[in-house]
Write a protein that holds these residues in place. Structure first.
Motif, short mmCIF file in Angstrom:
data_model
loop_
_atom_site.label_atom_id
_atom_site.label_comp_id
_atom_site.label_asym_id
_atom_site.label_seq_id
_atom_site.Cartn_x
_atom_site.Cartn_y
_atom_site.Cartn_z
N GLN A 36 68.05 52.44 75.91
CA GLN A 36 67.99 53.30 77.21
C GLN A 36 67.29 54.49 77.12
OE1 GLN A 36 68.32 52.10 80.30
NE2 GLN A 36 68.53 50.19 79.12
N ALA A 37 66.96 54.94 75.93
CA ALA A 37 66.28 56.19 75.78
C ALA A 37 64.82 56.28 76.60
CB ALA A 37 66.26 56.36 74.43
N LEU A 38 64.01 55.38 76.49
CA LEU A 38 62.52 55.55 77.13
C LEU A 38 62.98 55.43 78.50
CD1 LEU A 38 60.41 53.64 74.63
CD2 LEU A 38 60.88 56.12 74.80
N PRO A 39 63.71 54.32 79.21
CA PRO A 39 63.79 54.42 80.62
C PRO A 39 64.49 55.80 80.88
CG PRO A 39 64.49 52.39 79.59
CD PRO A 39 64.34 53.28 78.33
N THR A 40 65.38 56.44 80.40
CA THR A 40 65.82 57.77 80.56
C THR A 40 64.78 58.84 80.89
OG1 THR A 40 67.97 57.02 79.87
CG2 THR A 40 67.67 59.41 80.12
N ILE A 41 64.00 58.73 79.72
CA ILE A 41 62.95 59.58 79.68
C ILE A 41 62.03 59.65 80.78
CG2 ILE A 41 60.85 60.55 78.31
CD1 ILE A 41 62.50 59.70 75.67
N GLN A 42 61.63 58.41 81.09
CA GLN A 42 60.62 58.07 82.05
C GLN A 42 61.33 58.35 83.49
OE1 GLN A 42 59.51 53.94 83.57
NE2 GLN A 42 57.49 54.56 83.00
N ARG A 43 62.64 58.01 83.88
CA ARG A 43 63.29 58.31 84.89
C ARG A 43 63.21 59.97 85.34
NH1 ARG A 43 68.05 60.14 85.48
NH2 ARG A 43 68.70 59.37 83.55
N ILE A 44 63.54 60.71 84.28
CA ILE A 44 63.66 62.06 84.49
C ILE A 44 62.16 62.70 84.69
CG2 ILE A 44 64.17 64.35 83.30
CD1 ILE A 44 66.70 62.77 82.09
N VAL A 45 61.01 62.29 84.07
CA VAL A 45 59.70 62.70 84.01
C VAL A 45 59.24 62.57 85.37
CG1 VAL A 45 57.24 62.24 83.45
CG2 VAL A 45 59.17 62.67 81.71
N ILE A 106 66.08 66.10 79.74
CA ILE A 106 65.95 64.93 79.02
C ILE A 106 66.72 64.72 77.64
CG2 ILE A 106 64.29 63.41 77.73
CD1 ILE A 106 62.02 64.55 79.90
N LYS A 107 66.73 65.90 77.01
CA LYS A 107 67.62 65.66 75.50
C LYS A 107 68.72 65.71 76.07
CE LYS A 107 67.74 66.21 71.16
NZ LYS A 107 67.85 65.20 70.46
N SER A 108 69.28 66.38 76.86
CA SER A 108 70.61 66.58 77.25
C SER A 108 71.08 65.07 77.92
CB SER A 108 71.09 67.45 78.30
OG SER A 108 70.78 68.82 77.90
N LYS A 112 73.67 62.47 75.76
CA LYS A 112 75.06 62.02 76.41
C LYS A 112 74.94 60.46 76.68
CE LYS A 112 77.24 62.75 80.91
NZ LYS A 112 77.24 63.07 82.22
N VAL A 113 74.02 59.85 76.93
CA VAL A 113 74.20 58.33 76.71
C VAL A 113 74.46 57.78 75.58
CG1 VAL A 113 72.70 56.24 77.06
CG2 VAL A 113 72.38 58.21 78.71
N TYR A 114 73.90 58.60 74.46
CA TYR A 114 74.15 58.04 73.02
C TYR A 114 75.22 58.92 71.94
CZ TYR A 114 70.57 54.76 74.54
OH TYR A 114 69.94 53.80 75.15
N ASN A 115 75.90 59.77 72.87
CA ASN A 115 76.89 60.26 72.24
C ASN A 115 76.39 61.28 71.07
OD1 ASN A 115 79.27 59.21 73.88
ND2 ASN A 115 78.91 57.42 72.59
N GLY A 116 75.29 61.74 71.33
CA GLY A 116 74.55 62.72 70.47
C GLY A 116 73.88 62.21 69.34
N LEU A 117 73.71 60.69 69.38
CA LEU A 117 72.88 60.19 68.67
C LEU A 117 71.26 60.75 68.70
CD1 LEU A 117 72.44 57.98 66.36
CD2 LEU A 117 71.51 56.54 68.32
N VAL A 118 70.66 61.40 67.71
CA VAL A 118 69.60 62.05 67.90
C VAL A 118 68.21 61.37 68.15
CG1 VAL A 118 68.07 63.68 66.58
CG2 VAL A 118 70.36 63.76 66.24
N VAL A 119 67.80 61.50 69.13
CA VAL A 119 66.39 61.09 69.63
C VAL A 119 65.39 62.48 69.54
CG1 VAL A 119 64.68 60.33 71.47
CG2 VAL A 119 67.14 59.35 71.36
N SER A 120 64.60 62.36 68.46
CA SER A 120 64.00 63.61 68.14
C SER A 120 63.09 64.23 69.31
CB SER A 120 62.94 63.54 66.94
OG SER A 120 61.70 62.80 67.60
N CYS A 121 63.18 65.42 69.48
CA CYS A 121 62.23 66.09 70.57
C CYS A 121 60.80 66.04 70.32
CB CYS A 121 62.78 67.67 70.44
SG CYS A 121 64.25 68.19 71.10
N ALA A 122 60.49 65.68 69.25
CA ALA A 122 59.08 65.45 69.06
C ALA A 122 58.71 64.21 69.32
CB ALA A 122 58.61 65.36 67.51
N ASP A 123 59.53 63.14 69.43
CA ASP A 123 59.18 61.91 70.15
C ASP A 123 59.36 62.21 71.74
OD1 ASP A 123 58.68 60.42 67.80
OD2 ASP A 123 60.76 59.62 67.53
#
Length: 164
Positions: A36-45, A106-108, A112-123
């Motif tokens: 859900q990382a990419l859909p979450t990013i897209q929704r917030i953007v 977005i980072k938050s 939150k969705v992944y309990n702190g599993l790191v999706v890099s800010c660069a990505d």
């Protein structure tokens, strides 16, 4: 219409030029562990651009400026500390770079969705650039993922144009 085609063509070329073509990068980097990382990013953007249309260009610009000092590493997002001289304060960015709060949101949300599993800010910056262009009616493209975030920044390099 031709000028918008030229603009989006330039954006695509820039995106390809700023990608690091490492064996570890893949468009599927987060698919198994963070689907859900990419859909979450897209929704917030999309929400941010709906609230303020100009935000799309600002988010694209963040990725653009981050890419110039040591590549796409999210060093632009680092605040000044005793060991970091933030690029945010360089002549090119001070009082003009904006959209940091959208990246923070977005980072938050992703953490939150992944309990702190790191999706890099660069990505996140790379995906946000793509999603911003798409939200404004431009093309979409595949983003290679798996970048690592920088732990250092250089206001001097950002100011002088020493783009390592």
């Amino acid at each position: 219409m031709a000028s918008s085609s030229y603009f989006f063509g330039t954006i695509l070329l820039f995106s390809f030029a700023t990608m690091s073509f490492s064996d570890s990068l893949s468009p599927f980097y987060y698919q198994r562990v963070c689907p859900q990382a990419l859909p979450t990013i897209q929704r917030i953007v999309f929400d941010a651009i709906r609230q303020e249309h100009r935000m799309g260009a600002s988010l694209l610009r963040l990725h653009f400026h981050d890419s110039f000092v040591n590549g796409c590493d999210a060093s632009l997002l680092l605040d000044s500390t005793s060991t970091v001289d933030s690029e945010k304060n360089s002549l090119a960015n001070a009082n003009s770079a904006r959209g940091f709060e959208v990246i923070d949101r977005i980072k938050s949300a992703v953490d939150k969705v992944y309990n702190g599993l790191v999706v890099s800010c660069a990505d996140i910056l790379a995906v946000v650039a793509r999603d911003s262009v798409f939200a404004l009616g431009g093309p979409s493209w595949t983003v290679q993922l798996g970048r690592r975030d920088s732990t250092t920044a250089s206001k001097t390099d950002a100011t002088t144009g020493n783009y390592g």
